[in-house]
Enzyme design. Structure first.
Site, short mmCIF file in Angstrom:
data_model
loop_
_atom_site.label_atom_id
_atom_site.label_comp_id
_atom_site.label_asym_id
_atom_site.label_seq_id
_atom_site.Cartn_x
_atom_site.Cartn_y
_atom_site.Cartn_z
N CYS A 1 0.83 -1.21 0.00
CA CYS A 1 0.00 0.00 0.00
C CYS A 1 0.86 1.26 0.00
CB CYS A 1 -0.92 0.00 1.21
SG CYS A 1 -0.06 -0.19 2.79
N HIS B 1 -1.84 1.18 6.87
CA HIS B 1 -2.23 1.26 5.47
C HIS B 1 -1.89 2.67 4.98
CE1 HIS B 1 -4.23 -0.01 1.89
NE2 HIS B 1 -5.21 0.87 1.98
#
Length: 320
Positions: A112, A259
């Site tokens: 990510c 993330h």
């Protein structure tokens, strides 16, 4: 099969609870059974990074960062410090091209951080050159961690430093494979021409103390996004639509999952009780079949899940 059924049942219970809490609070957030609902916690967390944010050594954004790159002083006139109540970079174009690219899909790879850096630089490059080019996430996943598997995680610092030093090629030339970077030392950077040249991209971090103010300034004055790194709780995992208000992340957890995404805009919404909430619009990398066509919205100015603690943005030096 039994484990799959139990996992799905648990997701249904959590979804129902989250929706009841949202409705009771008067929020518009809706949670649902999405493509992650049947994953175990271990399977889902395997798609997230467990590398903590680290902006050590990244210069802090100041008033001179963008202006240093401008050689033609008539190009950027002095702007008012009053910014509009709403801005969305997705609506903006250069020479007919949108400056924000499509939502990509990192799949089962915890890269990510690479997708967020690529999304940032795609827009920075489009604004600087007048042409949008989709850039290679795979190059960052393969090469940005200096030999360790990019699918095991990383952070924004690794990504922006890599592009500064080596540049970046295109998606078309160095295509994405969700399994490739699960093994280290597979970098093929030498095989492809640089679309973003070496030393062209420059970057700066945004101080957590004035993150909201500075992010809004960058979005308005320079029309570039801000990459952010944040923790993930069940609210994001089961998110369907609306603005997330609840912070259900635990910063003290030893196994905290992180993330990354890019802030491309902001706005304000009123709930059914008339209370106003400011929010960020964030581009994700879980494909456009998740959330609001691949995007999600979270409350701004409240450091939701540490989202405002380590933002990074950038410019292109060589094109000015």
């Amino acid at each position: 099969m039994i484990i799959l059924i139990l996992t799905g049942l648990l997701s249904c219970i959590r979804k129902t609870r989250l929706n009841k809490e949202s409705q009771a609070a008067g929020h518009d957030t809706t949670f649902g059974i999405n493509k992650f609902a049947d994953l175990s916690s271990g399977e889902f967390n395997g798609r997230l990074s467990h590398t903590k944010p680290n902006n050590t050594g990244i210069p802090v954004l100041d008033a001179s960062f963008f202006r240093q790159a401008v050689t033609n002083k008539t190009r950027h006139k002095r702007r008012s410090t009053r910014y509009p109540d709403y801005l969305d970079l997705r609506t903006m174009k250069v020479n007919g091209d949108k400056i924000v690219g499509r939502v990509k899909n990192q799949g089962e790879c915890a890269c990510c951080w690479g997708f967020a850096v690529t999304a940032l630089i795609e827009t920075v490059n489009a604004v600087a050159t007048g042409e949008f080019t989709s850039l290679s996430d795979q190059e960052l996943c393969d090469c940005g961690t200096e030999g360790t598997p990019g699918c095991k995680g990383g952070n924004l610092n690794l990504g922006v430093r890599y592009v500064r030093q080596y540049g970046l090629t295109t998606d078309e030339l160095y295509t994405y494979d969700q399994d490739r970077a699960k093994v280290g030392r597979r970098c093929r950077v030498a095989e492809y021409r640089r679309v973003v040249p070496r030393r062209a991209f420059n970057f700066a971090s945004i101080s957590a103390r004035k993150a909201e103010e500075e992010i809004i300034k960058v979005l308005n004055e320079w029309k570039v996004p801000v990459a952010v790194y944040f923790m993930v709780g069940e609210s994001l995992r089961l998110y369907k639509k609306g603005m997330i208000v609840k912070d259900d992340c635990n910063p003290r957890a030893k196994d905290a999952a992180w993330h990354a995404g890019v802030i491309v805009g902001y706005d304000t919404i009123a709930d059914e009780n008339g209370r106003e909430y400011d929010y960020w619009i964030i581009k994700n990398s879980w494909d456009d079949d998740w959330g609001e066509s691949g995007y999600f919205r979270v409350i701004r100015g409240a450091d939701w899940c540490a989202i405002e603690e380590s933002p990074v943005t950038g410019r292109m030096d060589s094109y000015y």
